[in-house]
Design a protein around this motif. Structure first.
Motif, PDB file in Angstrom:
ATOM      1  N   GLY A   1      -0.122  -3.295  -2.672  1.00  0.00           N
ATOM      2  CA  GLY A   1      -0.881  -1.244  -3.348  1.00  0.00           C
ATOM      3  C   GLY A   1       0.499  -0.596  -3.869  1.00  0.00           C
ATOM      4  N   THR A   2      -0.493   0.290  -3.953  1.00  0.00           N
ATOM      5  CA  THR A   2      -0.014   1.762  -4.414  1.00  0.00           C
ATOM      6  C   THR A   2      -0.505   3.198  -3.956  1.00  0.00           C
ATOM      7  N   GLY A   3      -1.119   2.945  -3.027  1.00  0.00           N
ATOM      8  CA  GLY A   3      -1.765   4.223  -2.523  1.00  0.00           C
ATOM      9  C   GLY A   3      -1.262   4.893  -1.511  1.00  0.00           C
ATOM     10  N   TRP A   4      -1.898   5.594  -0.461  1.00  0.00           N
ATOM     11  CA  TRP A   4      -1.012   6.072   0.135  1.00  0.00           C
ATOM     12  C   TRP A   4       0.149   5.586   1.169  1.00  0.00           C
ATOM     13  N   GLY A   5      -0.933   4.753   2.280  1.00  0.00           N
ATOM     14  CA  GLY A   5       0.277   3.141   2.674  1.00  0.00           C
ATOM     15  C   GLY A   5       1.380   2.530   2.040  1.00  0.00           C
ATOM     16  N   ALA A   6       0.682   2.375   1.241  1.00  0.00           N
ATOM     17  CA  ALA A   6       2.698   1.648   0.304  1.00  0.00           C
ATOM     18  C   ALA A   6       3.373   2.818  -0.450  1.00  0.00           C
TER      19      ALA A   6
ATOM     20  N   ALA B   1      -0.925  -3.017   2.293  1.00  0.00           N
ATOM     21  CA  ALA B   1      -1.889  -1.652   2.362  1.00  0.00           C
ATOM     22  C   ALA B   1      -2.751  -1.617   1.086  1.00  0.00           C
TER      23      ALA B   1
HETATM   24 MG    MG Z   1      -2.159   1.582  -0.511  1.00  0.00          MG
END
Ligand code: MG
Ligand code: FAD
Ligand code: MG
Ligand code: MG
Ligand code: MG
Length: 548
Positions: free
Chosen positions: A35-40, A139
């Motif tokens: 993932g490359t969103g908020w968490g990652a 994530a």
């Molecule tokens: Mg993420």
């Protein structure tokens, strides 16, 4: 073949060139991030990448600032202004991080590897490869929940990603262009200009408000012939919109929408959708009605993505709705896999399950009873391990622990036995709450996990500290603890509502300015901050762009 091959090759090359270094230094542990969103992104920013061999896999090679997506649907902010290339983010970290633009299609926890597939069009050769990991950080976020309502997937817009927002922007303009064609009857015009939003949560409400402003401030000047035929309807299955917010905010929003002419239909459930009509049932009367629509935005909440569903099946979590982790964000029943953000939920341990152990640990002289001093001493540790206890004390307004200590009649006592101890604390378990699916939670979890990973030697021995309460006070890692900084709900017309910590509610124009400043400051880079602020300025001066 492409990704996996490249990694294997570069490793064997470096072994050949520096065999001695390889002998002396143990191999770096492999961390794979999905993932490359908020968490990652928050995890990657906090991680000391020199300690690990880090690889990131995501079908999107950018981070998107999701809170501004509703603004993108109407061109208040341009799509490019809210995204940051992930390669920009990872090059700023200490140590090399590799990125592969691909989707994880299977997590193989038994063999500690993930299978990935690149979906870029016209790729020559195979886009499938697998990556081994020592630690996996999941994530991947969640997907829109259609509740299997027929026709929703085919006929509704979602508002989850940048592409969704761009599609909505085009469709809104298309609806207006269609409506002004000379061939349109009045009835057809009204159908084309009926904009329906399903879901009265923050996203649906913000989109409805944004669309209303766009139409009133910019579009009716350009399409004057149809200005009285535009209608926005917001459908909510519950009794109120924004029902996760304070009552004052949800009733202010309802009143404002009614004044603005946005029709709010609460207590309504959508039964089906086709390309012409939306069919719904009014809960109170049981009556079913169908209304023609020009565009529907479906935003009724989220559910688990297929790859996580399969993974849950594999690790014995098939019966759950959401992937469960412990309080240290490690996936339950799965070594070396961590999950953060919308794809997972923390399974908070109940104090009643550990109460005997806690009592024994607190009772240092083995007398079978606790004194108030022993009790107070153990409370600090209890609050860290079981946050529900703190919520309980706050909710009941208990400032002095003696209140818990007293017997049920309110008389003070010298010592307490196990039964009294159970009575004092087990009520607190009613305050266990699951965290909301927000960027705020995902980002804090990412930062927390990075901090744990940065203490590499601890991770290997005790990935999550002592599982059970020891009473010693020496936890390797404190469990994850969420800190709520409040939440905004922009309501259009330069007004917003905010719920801030400590039951603080603020509504109006000044809150909108607070919103502007908070969201400008939260941007991931100076580049996107500049772009967002200049988009806002452009909108103030010239209005929004209405070309297709
Ligand atoms: Mg993420
Ligand atoms: P995401 O940010 O969704 O990231 C998931 C990542 O995983 C993406 O990069 C995706 O491409 C990638 N991915 C997906 N599938 C795979 C796969 N199979 N393999 C590899 N990678 C994969 N929260 C707030 O706190 N405040 C707000 O104002 C707010 N407004 C919002 C407005 C909108 C319109 C939306 C949609 C959400 C909003 N949220 C807000 C919620 C917030 O965006 C989410 O809670 C947050 O994005 C969750 O972070 P995440 O990392 O779990 O998932
Ligand atoms: Mg995101
Ligand atoms: Mg979560
Ligand atoms: Mg004792």
């Amino acid at each position: 073949k492409c990704g996996g091959g490249v990694v294997a090759l570069s490793e064997s090359q470096s072994e050949a060139q520096h065999p001695k270094i390889e002998d002396r230094e143990p191999r770096k542990k492999k961390v794979v991030v999905l993932g490359t969103g908020w968490g990652a992104t928050s995890f990657l920013k906090g991680l000391d990448a020199s300690l690990y061999d880090v690889q990131v896999v995501s079908p999107r090679n950018y981070f998107a600032f999701t809170p501004l997506l509703p603004s993108v649907t109407c061109g208040t902010v341009e799509a490019r202004s809210i995204v940051e290339p992930v390669r920009n983010i990872i090059k700023k970290t200490n140590g090399e991080i590799k990125f592969w633009e691909a989707e994880c299609i299977k997590i193989d926890a038994a063999d500690k590897k993930v299978l990935c597939r690149c979906n870029i069009e016209n790729l020559v050769g195979s886009g499938e490869f697998s990556l081994d990991y020592d630690f996996l950080v999941v994530a991947v976020g969640a997907q829109v929940n259609t509740f299997n309502t027929p026709g929703v997937k085919e006929n509704c817009h979602f508002l989850k990603d940048v592409e969704d927002a761009q599609k909505i922007r085009l469709s809104v303009i298309d609806c207006l262009e269609k409506a002004v064609l000379p061939s349109q009857s009045e009835e057809e015009q009204r159908s084309n200009l009926h904009f329906v939003v399903v879901g009265g949560g923050p996203t649906g409400v913000e989109f409805a408000a944004e669309l209303h402003d766009y139409i009133q401030e910019d579009l009716i000047k350009l399409y004057p012939s149809v200005k009285d035929k535009v209608k926005i309807t917001l459908i909510q299955s519950g009794d109120h919109i924004l029902n996760m917010f304070d009552e004052r905010i949800s009733s202010f929003a309802e009143q404002k929408f009614t004044r603005d002419g946005i029709e709010v239909q609460t207590g309504c459930r959508v039964l089906s959708v086709n390309d012409q009509e939306i069919t719904m049932k009014v809960k109170s009367t049981g009556s079913v009605c169908s209304v023609p629509h020009g565009l529907i935005v479906w935003s009724t909440g989220i559910c688990t993505v297929p790859v996580i569903r399969d993974f849950m099946q594999e690790i014995g979590q098939a019966k759950r709705h959401v992937l469960a982790t412990n309080e240290w964000l490690r996936v339950e029943g799965c070594e070396n896999v961590y999950a953060i953000g919308d794809c997972s939920s923390i399974n908070q341990r109940k104090i009643k399950d550990d109460i005997i152990d806690i009592f024994k640990a607190a009772d240092k002289n083995n007398s079978g009873t606790l004194t108030i001093e022993e009790f107070q001493e153990v409370m600090d540790d209890i609050i860290v391990r079981y946050p529900q206890v703190e919520y309980y004390l706050k909710k009941k307004n208990i400032l002095d622990l003696r209140v818990l200590w007293n017997d049920p009649q309110g008389n003070e006592r010298e010592e307490i036995d196990i039964e009294g101890f159970k009575l004092a604390l087990s009520l607190a378990d009613s305050q266990v709450k699951s965290l909301p699916a927000t960027a705020q939670v995902a980002a804090q979890q990412g930062a927390y996990l990075a901090n744990c990973f940065n203490r590499i030697d601890h991770i290997e021995e005790h990935p999550e500290g002592p599982r059970r309460f020891t009473g010693s006070g020496h936890h390797n890692f404190r469990p994850f603890r969420y800190k709520h900084f409040g939440q905004f709900a922009p309501l259009g017309g330069e007004q917003a509502a905010a719920e801030l910590p400590g039951d603080w509610v603020s509504i109006g124009h000044s809150t909108q300015w607070l919103w502007y400043s908070v969201y400008a400051s939260k941007q991931v880079s100076w580049r996107t901050r500049y772009l967002v602020v200049s988009d806002w300025t452009r909108r103030f001066i010239f209005g929004r762009d209405s070309s297709r």
